[in-house]
Design a protein around this motif. Sequence first.
Motif, PDB file in Angstrom:
ATOM      1  N   THR A  86       0.660  -1.075  -0.102  1.00 55.26           N
ATOM      2  CA  THR A  86      -0.094   0.033   0.157  1.00 55.26           C
ATOM      3  C   THR A  86       0.799   1.312   0.044  1.00 55.26           C
ATOM      4  O   THR A  86       0.627   2.286  -0.574  1.00 55.26           O
ATOM      5  CB  THR A  86      -1.054  -0.030   0.987  1.00 55.26           C
ATOM      6  OG1 THR A  86      -0.303  -0.089   2.415  1.00 55.26           O
ATOM      7  CG2 THR A  86      -1.939  -1.144   1.073  1.00 55.26           C
ATOM      8  N   GLU A  87       1.742   0.998   0.834  1.00 60.61           N
ATOM      9  CA  GLU A  87       2.887   2.438   0.854  1.00 60.61           C
ATOM     10  C   GLU A  87       3.454   2.827  -0.697  1.00 60.61           C
ATOM     11  O   GLU A  87       3.969   3.932  -0.861  1.00 60.61           O
ATOM     12  CB  GLU A  87       4.005   2.044   1.945  1.00 60.61           C
ATOM     13  CG  GLU A  87       3.691   2.312   3.081  1.00 60.61           C
ATOM     14  CD  GLU A  87       4.667   2.028   4.199  1.00 60.61           C
ATOM     15  OE1 GLU A  87       4.341   2.697   5.311  1.00 60.61           O
ATOM     16  OE2 GLU A  87       5.817   1.702   3.819  1.00 60.61           O
ATOM     17  N   THR A  88       3.539   1.491  -1.609  1.00 60.22           N
ATOM     18  CA  THR A  88       4.232   1.928  -2.765  1.00 60.22           C
ATOM     19  C   THR A  88       3.149   2.197  -3.833  1.00 60.22           C
ATOM     20  O   THR A  88       3.543   2.060  -4.843  1.00 60.22           O
ATOM     21  CB  THR A  88       5.178   0.745  -2.952  1.00 60.22           C
ATOM     22  OG1 THR A  88       4.368  -0.467  -3.239  1.00 60.22           O
ATOM     23  CG2 THR A  88       6.321   0.547  -2.227  1.00 60.22           C
ATOM     24  N   GLY A  89       2.074   2.286  -3.641  1.00 57.02           N
ATOM     25  CA  GLY A  89       1.019   2.667  -4.561  1.00 57.02           C
ATOM     26  C   GLY A  89       0.346   1.387  -5.057  1.00 57.02           C
ATOM     27  O   GLY A  89      -0.411   1.319  -6.161  1.00 57.02           O
ATOM     28  N   ALA A  90       0.635   0.023  -4.588  1.00 58.10           N
ATOM     29  CA  ALA A  90       0.149  -0.884  -5.335  1.00 58.10           C
ATOM     30  C   ALA A  90      -1.184  -1.574  -4.091  1.00 58.10           C
ATOM     31  O   ALA A  90      -1.032  -2.540  -3.851  1.00 58.10           O
ATOM     32  CB  ALA A  90       1.269  -1.937  -5.103  1.00 58.10           C
ATOM     33  N   ALA A  91      -2.081  -0.703  -3.931  1.00 64.87           N
ATOM     34  CA  ALA A  91      -3.423  -0.965  -3.378  1.00 64.87           C
ATOM     35  C   ALA A  91      -3.975  -2.090  -3.918  1.00 64.87           C
ATOM     36  O   ALA A  91      -4.431  -3.158  -2.920  1.00 64.87           O
ATOM     37  CB  ALA A  91      -4.155   0.471  -3.100  1.00 64.87           C
ATOM     38  N   PRO A  92      -4.260  -2.226  -5.085  1.00 66.29           N
ATOM     39  CA  PRO A  92      -4.985  -3.335  -5.655  1.00 66.29           C
ATOM     40  C   PRO A  92      -4.313  -4.680  -5.335  1.00 66.29           C
ATOM     41  O   PRO A  92      -4.901  -5.718  -4.930  1.00 66.29           O
ATOM     42  CB  PRO A  92      -5.313  -3.177  -7.313  1.00 66.29           C
ATOM     43  CG  PRO A  92      -4.837  -1.693  -7.387  1.00 66.29           C
ATOM     44  CD  PRO A  92      -4.015  -1.319  -6.221  1.00 66.29           C
ATOM     45  N   GLN A  93      -2.935  -4.615  -5.368  1.00 69.63           N
ATOM     46  CA  GLN A  93      -2.250  -5.801  -5.127  1.00 69.63           C
ATOM     47  C   GLN A  93      -2.359  -6.302  -3.659  1.00 69.63           C
ATOM     48  O   GLN A  93      -2.184  -7.497  -3.138  1.00 69.63           O
ATOM     49  CB  GLN A  93      -0.674  -5.679  -5.649  1.00 69.63           C
ATOM     50  CG  GLN A  93      -0.371  -6.013  -7.029  1.00 69.63           C
ATOM     51  CD  GLN A  93      -0.392  -4.430  -7.910  1.00 69.63           C
ATOM     52  OE1 GLN A  93      -1.303  -3.492  -6.927  1.00 69.63           O
ATOM     53  NE2 GLN A  93      -0.106  -4.202  -9.019  1.00 69.63           N
ATOM     54  N   ALA A  94      -2.172  -5.250  -2.727  1.00 70.02           N
ATOM     55  CA  ALA A  94      -2.406  -5.378  -1.451  1.00 70.02           C
ATOM     56  C   ALA A  94      -3.693  -6.000  -0.887  1.00 70.02           C
ATOM     57  O   ALA A  94      -3.771  -6.929  -0.147  1.00 70.02           O
ATOM     58  CB  ALA A  94      -2.185  -4.143  -0.734  1.00 70.02           C
ATOM     59  N   ALA A  95      -4.750  -5.561  -1.713  1.00 71.59           N
ATOM     60  CA  ALA A  95      -6.308  -6.152  -1.545  1.00 71.59           C
ATOM     61  C   ALA A  95      -5.887  -7.468  -2.023  1.00 71.59           C
ATOM     62  O   ALA A  95      -6.689  -8.313  -1.252  1.00 71.59           O
ATOM     63  CB  ALA A  95      -7.110  -5.230  -2.161  1.00 71.59           C
ATOM     64  N   ALA A  96      -5.411  -7.934  -2.874  1.00 68.80           N
ATOM     65  CA  ALA A  96      -5.463  -9.402  -3.469  1.00 68.80           C
ATOM     66  C   ALA A  96      -4.671 -10.138  -2.803  1.00 68.80           C
ATOM     67  O   ALA A  96      -5.082 -11.286  -2.467  1.00 68.80           O
ATOM     68  CB  ALA A  96      -4.909  -9.249  -4.912  1.00 68.80           C
ATOM     69  N   ASN A  97      -3.675  -9.463  -1.965  1.00 66.99           N
ATOM     70  CA  ASN A  97      -2.719 -10.484  -1.110  1.00 66.99           C
ATOM     71  C   ASN A  97      -3.722 -10.709   0.185  1.00 66.99           C
ATOM     72  O   ASN A  97      -3.627 -11.818   0.631  1.00 66.99           O
ATOM     73  CB  ASN A  97      -1.372  -9.544  -0.790  1.00 66.99           C
ATOM     74  CG  ASN A  97      -0.631 -10.132   0.116  1.00 66.99           C
ATOM     75  OD1 ASN A  97      -0.319 -11.650  -0.222  1.00 66.99           O
ATOM     76  ND2 ASN A  97      -0.099  -9.819   1.277  1.00 66.99           N
ATOM     77  N   VAL A  98      -4.340  -9.773   0.547  1.00 67.44           N
ATOM     78  CA  VAL A  98      -5.338 -10.036   1.781  1.00 67.44           C
ATOM     79  C   VAL A  98      -6.319 -11.080   1.436  1.00 67.44           C
ATOM     80  O   VAL A  98      -6.591 -12.028   2.182  1.00 67.44           O
ATOM     81  CB  VAL A  98      -5.810  -8.715   2.542  1.00 67.44           C
ATOM     82  CG1 VAL A  98      -6.905  -8.887   3.503  1.00 67.44           C
ATOM     83  CG2 VAL A  98      -4.650  -8.085   2.996  1.00 67.44           C
ATOM     84  N   LEU A  99      -6.960 -10.782   0.349  1.00 69.22           N
ATOM     85  CA  LEU A  99      -8.204 -11.593   0.091  1.00 69.22           C
ATOM     86  C   LEU A  99      -7.697 -12.923  -0.287  1.00 69.22           C
ATOM     87  O   LEU A  99      -8.410 -14.108   0.147  1.00 69.22           O
ATOM     88  CB  LEU A  99      -8.984 -10.875  -0.821  1.00 69.22           C
ATOM     89  CG  LEU A  99      -9.736  -9.581  -0.536  1.00 69.22           C
ATOM     90  CD1 LEU A  99     -10.245  -9.126  -1.715  1.00 69.22           C
ATOM     91  CD2 LEU A  99     -10.857  -9.923   0.624  1.00 69.22           C
ATOM     92  N   GLY A 100      -6.694 -13.004  -1.399  1.00 67.23           N
ATOM     93  CA  GLY A 100      -5.978 -14.359  -1.724  1.00 67.23           C
ATOM     94  C   GLY A 100      -5.453 -15.276  -0.457  1.00 67.23           C
ATOM     95  O   GLY A 100      -5.954 -16.441  -0.500  1.00 67.23           O
ATOM     96  N   SER A 101      -4.991 -14.339   0.255  1.00 68.18           N
ATOM     97  CA  SER A 101      -4.274 -15.392   1.536  1.00 68.18           C
ATOM     98  C   SER A 101      -5.353 -15.871   2.674  1.00 68.18           C
ATOM     99  O   SER A 101      -5.170 -16.912   3.127  1.00 68.18           O
ATOM    100  CB  SER A 101      -3.319 -14.433   2.415  1.00 68.18           C
ATOM    101  OG  SER A 101      -2.247 -14.038   1.649  1.00 68.18           O
ATOM    102  N   ILE A 102      -6.442 -15.082   2.707  1.00 66.12           N
ATOM    103  CA  ILE A 102      -7.344 -15.306   3.644  1.00 66.12           C
ATOM    104  C   ILE A 102      -8.298 -16.620   2.945  1.00 66.12           C
ATOM    105  O   ILE A 102      -8.342 -17.615   3.803  1.00 66.12           O
ATOM    106  CB  ILE A 102      -8.473 -14.264   4.211  1.00 66.12           C
ATOM    107  CG1 ILE A 102      -7.494 -13.347   4.980  1.00 66.12           C
ATOM    108  CG2 ILE A 102      -9.715 -14.848   4.625  1.00 66.12           C
ATOM    109  CD1 ILE A 102      -8.248 -12.205   5.405  1.00 66.12           C
ATOM    110  N   ALA A 103      -8.601 -16.488   1.783  1.00 68.67           N
ATOM    111  CA  ALA A 103      -9.414 -17.383   0.951  1.00 68.67           C
ATOM    112  C   ALA A 103      -8.375 -18.704   1.045  1.00 68.67           C
ATOM    113  O   ALA A 103      -9.161 -19.776   1.307  1.00 68.67           O
ATOM    114  CB  ALA A 103      -9.853 -17.058  -0.151  1.00 68.67           C
ATOM    115  N   ALA A 104      -7.202 -18.565   0.378  1.00 63.72           N
ATOM    116  CA  ALA A 104      -6.433 -19.902   0.166  1.00 63.72           C
ATOM    117  C   ALA A 104      -6.159 -20.480   1.662  1.00 63.72           C
ATOM    118  O   ALA A 104      -5.999 -21.625   1.912  1.00 63.72           O
ATOM    119  CB  ALA A 104      -5.010 -19.427  -0.369  1.00 63.72           C
ATOM    120  N   GLY A 105      -5.905 -19.597   2.681  1.00 62.35           N
ATOM    121  CA  GLY A 105      -5.485 -20.219   4.172  1.00 62.35           C
ATOM    122  C   GLY A 105      -6.807 -21.035   4.647  1.00 62.35           C
ATOM    123  O   GLY A 105      -6.519 -22.087   5.126  1.00 62.35           O
TER     124      GLY A 105
END
Length: 121
Positions: A86-105
């Motif tokens: 998020t700090e580097t301007g990659a908010a969509p990737q940050a959101a994908a990381n959160v949602l993907g990690s929770i769903a996959a986990g």
Amino acid sequence: MNWLVVVAGGAIGAPLRYLTDRFVQSRHASVLPWGTFAVNVAGCLLLGALTGAAALGPDLRLFLGMGLCGALTTYSTFSYETLRLTETGAAPQAAANVLGSIAAGLTAAFAGFALGHAVWP
């Protein structure tokens, strides 16, 4: 003596986490932290299997669950890497990381539980 069993598992899990993270991350040019994603999902699968496996003894559960999985998985690094995205301007990737990690986990934990229950009832 339980703490020695946990230490032994952690002594394997910590380097395994580091080596797996570096191995996976080196094969992706993406900004997404695939190495952390991989170790966390693998840890969820293993801990789910341990939870479903009623036949395993308490020492093995401590060694693999608390020790190995505890050192293998990393919520703090997941959080840090998401913050950095998020700090580097990659908010969509940050959101994908959160949602993907929770769903996959969660999927891995449920699948692991079913597998553990089927193999070691």
